[in-house]
Write a protein that holds these residues in place. Structure first.
Motif, mmCIF file in Angstrom:
data_model
loop_
_atom_site.group_PDB
_atom_site.id
_atom_site.type_symbol
_atom_site.label_atom_id
_atom_site.label_comp_id
_atom_site.label_asym_id
_atom_site.label_seq_id
_atom_site.Cartn_x
_atom_site.Cartn_y
_atom_site.Cartn_z
ATOM 1 N N UNK A 284 0.290 -8.291 -9.035
ATOM 2 C CA UNK A 284 0.756 -8.937 -8.326
ATOM 3 C C UNK A 284 1.515 -9.058 -7.073
ATOM 4 N N UNK A 285 0.918 -7.837 -6.222
ATOM 5 C CA UNK A 285 1.391 -7.489 -5.047
ATOM 6 C C UNK A 285 1.850 -6.095 -4.878
ATOM 7 N N UNK A 288 -0.118 -3.683 -2.498
ATOM 8 C CA UNK A 288 0.143 -4.253 -1.335
ATOM 9 C C UNK A 288 1.359 -3.348 -0.828
ATOM 10 N N UNK A 303 -5.400 -6.641 4.744
ATOM 11 C CA UNK A 303 -4.330 -7.725 4.024
ATOM 12 C C UNK A 303 -4.902 -7.908 2.677
ATOM 13 N N UNK A 304 -4.225 -8.679 2.008
ATOM 14 C CA UNK A 304 -4.695 -9.050 0.514
ATOM 15 C C UNK A 304 -4.272 -10.255 0.142
ATOM 16 N N UNK A 305 -4.738 -10.492 -1.117
ATOM 17 C CA UNK A 305 -4.345 -11.732 -1.751
ATOM 18 C C UNK A 305 -3.971 -11.293 -3.065
ATOM 19 N N UNK A 306 -2.825 -12.075 -3.653
ATOM 20 C CA UNK A 306 -2.371 -12.395 -4.887
ATOM 21 C C UNK A 306 -2.613 -13.380 -5.579
ATOM 22 N N UNK A 307 -4.096 -13.345 -6.338
ATOM 23 C CA UNK A 307 -4.567 -14.376 -7.054
ATOM 24 C C UNK A 307 -4.203 -14.313 -8.578
ATOM 25 N N UNK A 308 -3.026 -14.662 -8.940
ATOM 26 C CA UNK A 308 -2.524 -14.596 -10.126
ATOM 27 C C UNK A 308 -2.813 -15.697 -11.408
ATOM 28 N N UNK A 312 -6.313 -19.902 -8.362
ATOM 29 C CA UNK A 312 -6.354 -19.262 -7.148
ATOM 30 C C UNK A 312 -7.459 -18.361 -7.020
ATOM 31 N N UNK A 316 -9.115 -19.338 -3.802
ATOM 32 C CA UNK A 316 -9.031 -18.225 -2.547
ATOM 33 C C UNK A 316 -9.976 -17.380 -2.446
ATOM 34 N N UNK A 345 -14.171 -11.351 2.647
ATOM 35 C CA UNK A 345 -13.054 -12.075 3.235
ATOM 36 C C UNK A 345 -12.385 -11.429 4.467
ATOM 37 N N UNK A 346 -12.212 -10.141 4.019
ATOM 38 C CA UNK A 346 -11.324 -9.389 5.322
ATOM 39 C C UNK A 346 -12.400 -8.663 6.119
ATOM 40 N N UNK B 284 5.011 -6.931 2.379
ATOM 41 C CA UNK B 284 3.568 -6.474 2.009
ATOM 42 C C UNK B 284 3.401 -6.684 0.488
ATOM 43 N N UNK B 285 3.646 -7.666 -0.201
ATOM 44 C CA UNK B 285 3.529 -7.800 -1.509
ATOM 45 C C UNK B 285 4.790 -7.539 -2.363
ATOM 46 N N UNK B 292 5.824 -11.558 -10.356
ATOM 47 C CA UNK B 292 5.001 -11.466 -11.466
ATOM 48 C C UNK B 292 5.414 -10.548 -12.331
ATOM 49 N N UNK B 306 -0.894 -11.521 1.521
ATOM 50 C CA UNK B 306 -0.355 -10.305 2.245
ATOM 51 C C UNK B 306 -0.995 -10.431 3.772
#
Lengths: 413, 413
Positions: A284-285, A288, A303-308, A312, A316, A345-346, B284-285, B292, B306
């Motif tokens: 969940x982050x 990060x 960077x990051x994504x939180x795809x819970x 998403x 995403x 993606x990044x 940062x998350x 979560x 993030x």
């Protein structure tokens, strides 16, 4: 060099015995003692009860050269340290007229009402002296009698800290027999405490420097400590032992002293000119958060994504809906897909992805609580995935998985 | 009702005497004892030295009915609590074959190397039994002999906390002399301790139930406590007081006992059928991690990004490069743009965004360390932004901003 002196710390206050506050002062005082080369063999905590305080002071004085009392120096009736200190040392309290005048002036200057009981703070043991307290009304006390030393410090943090780090540290340094204690911590990940114990057994058996392991969440910290006349002299003993430990353990040694696993990872990635991206589901982050806790993280962390949610993950990261339907979000296949997607993606060199069920219910399409996956995508295009079956409460499962993910990345570098 | 029994707590570990870690476990244990109606008269801390541990255990046993030891139950040679416990009670250690088998299986399931010394953790006092440890390899121990009780708990937080709050609390409640101490915590955000003091002064003055405030990071927790023969009886005193506190303080009271601000937010959003998205830069998350951390968060939490670098703010959220160039990433304008962008990206009702400089250097285009912005986008299309000037180290700044962001959202609901 003369035999180092020993000390004990006694914290005074019923609120400590009720667990209403955490005793950080005792840790501060213990650290100061260690840094002054004085061995602290015991700590005690006692409530605002005269008989028990005296009894505790006496027992400590009978065992150690120096006894340091914290708290209970204020003006109120349940502040008993001053009286107990005199009683335990077989001394008497004398009234310090000059300080009483200072106090009155201090109150007047602030338009505080003067109450008689404030005079209590102008009392000191006959064989003692006051330690000036620029941050409050209760001075500290140092008394020397029959070859023993007692020191008393006020409890409020704003008064205690400057006194402990200031005049008390100075006094203790001179009492410390001219030696100091220095130490270095070797930080190890990926092997258990008992395995470390096996590999370093002979080092732990030796007299000096001392080598002691401490288990942390998913890590082991080994502290190497030596006593010497100066920090430099101590380090001449300590550093070779740290090098030997690193030589024996290899990669699992990620750093020293206060260095964290995430900072070690970022330094290594920066050295290689690599970047990192994150796709977090179950954590969940949290990864990060750890990574961005390192100053200058932006040089490496894209960077990051939180795809819970499943949604998403599709939207995403563009995870194939069929893949999600077939294996479910908690699966090695989805972990791999998440890592690859976020890497692209990044346009990052390395990418970590987490997915799993941290509980408390096991309703993630029947996947059991504690089943988690970590996937690592690397610059060479390869992707590795690990399965973890974790126990404990939701919080622990997530914290451990954060650690395992970073560990996975570190060991692959 | 019969006189409540007395207890002492002994923390074991040289690292405590060196001041390298702060003893939070002793405070937790003390609180549990108090809540079970057992008076804790003393606490002691001793290093990893067999003779001194035994001596400390014996002294405690001679004074009190129950002695609780914390730490030193691990597999290594400097884990001595198990042996010292048996010695102090005049008992012997016996080998629990069945548990040793469990341990071996535990190691095997994780492909950890089994070393013989792990068997040490299968030893228990003859007059004792093991307390199951679902979160680690070292079980706790409870021994009863000659009218005295000794309890030993493992040191790692993830193992200690559940055991202290779980099976040990249950055991102590039954040992608590027929009375229990029950309490309820009122959790308050958005107003300071002194303001709470003002508003609740008369309640804090009363004898029973006792009402005591504890300041937390960005919150105040007020504990309402009463002693009675049963929890139900105690609650009949406690609940009306909690209701009165909520009536006086209103919205800042977000929950009770272990409810967190994030769980209160998620429940309210779920009740309204709303969703939440996050765009985190400086945190940062960390906000995603907190959100979560609540079981079932996926019902409300759409997801987050993030975007720690300027690049990712453009690429992932499509923030206007001119806006970034003109105001810099640490600006109210960019915070607002991030919140709006992530709200749309996840088609969420509410969206929170953070940007700022957590230090240690102030090189974010000259924006000072501690300058941070929180933006909140709402379902009605409006966006609010707050500026925060935070002090402290990087870690504190980030933790406070997480709290302020959630606080902002809660107060807007």
């Amino acid at each position: 060099m003369e035999a180092p002196r020993t000390a004990e710390i006694v914290s005074v206050g019923t609120e400590l015995l009720l667990g209403q506050i955490i005793d950080t002062h005792a840790a501060t005082m213990a650290r100061v003692l260690a840094e002054c080369g004085i061995g602290c063999q015991r700590r005690a905590t006692v409530g605002d009860n005269f008989a028990r305080i005296v009894d505790t002071f006496k027992a400590a004085l009978s065992r150690s050269d120096i006894v340091i009392a914290i708290g209970g120096l204020g003006p109120t009736n349940d502040d008993l340290t001053r009286e107990a200190m005199a009683e335990a040392m077989g001394d008497e309290l004398v009234f310090e007229e000059a300080y009483a005048e200072e106090l009155k002036a201090w109150f007047a200057a602030r338009n505080y009402t003067w109450v008689e009981r404030n005079n209590k703070q102008a009392m000191r043991p006959k064989h003692g002296r006051m330690i000036p307290n620029p941050n409050g009304t209760a001075p500290g006390l140092i008394a020397e009698k029959d070859g023993k030393v007692m020191i008393a410090l006020p409890g409020p943090k704003g008064e205690f800290d400057p006194m402990a780090e200031g005049s008390v540290r100075e006094y203790l340094q001179s009492a410390g027999g001219g030696t100091i204690i220095a130490s270095r911590t070797v930080r190890i990940c990926g092997i258990g405490e008992s395995a470390v114990d096996e590999i370093l057994g002979d080092l732990m058996a030796q007299e000096s420097p001392t080598v002691a392991p401490y288990a942390q969440t998913g890590e082991v910290h080994v502290r190497v400590t030596a006593r010497a006349r100066s920090k430099e002299e101590a380090m001449q003993e300590i550093v070779p032992v740290c090098d030997e430990i690193q030589k024996r353990l290899g990669k699992p040694v990620y750093g020293f002293d206060l260095e964290t696993l995430e900072s070690a990872i970022l330094s290594e990635l920066e050295r290689r000119g690599e970047t990192l991206a994150l796709a977090e589901s179950v954590t969940g982050g949290g990864i990060g958060r750890r990574v961005t806790g390192v100053p200058g993280a932006s040089k490496v962390f894209s960077g990051g994504v939180v795809t819970y949610t499943v949604e998403t993950k599709k939207q995403l990261l563009g995870i194939d809906p069929d893949l999600l339907a077939e294996h479910g979000p908690v699966s090695p296949e989805v972990a791999v897909a998440m890592a690859t997607a976020v890497q692209q993606k990044f346009t990052a060199g390395y990418a970590l992805a987490t997915t799993g069920n941290a509980g408390p219910t096991s309703d993630v399409d029947g996947k059991p609580v504690g089943l988690c996956y970590v996937a690592l995508a690397k610059p060479d295009g390869s992707v590795e995935v690990n399965e973890h079956k974790l126990r404990g409460i939701r919080e622990d499962i997530r914290a451990r998985l954060e650690q395992f993910a970073l560990l996975k990345l570190w060991l692959s570098l």
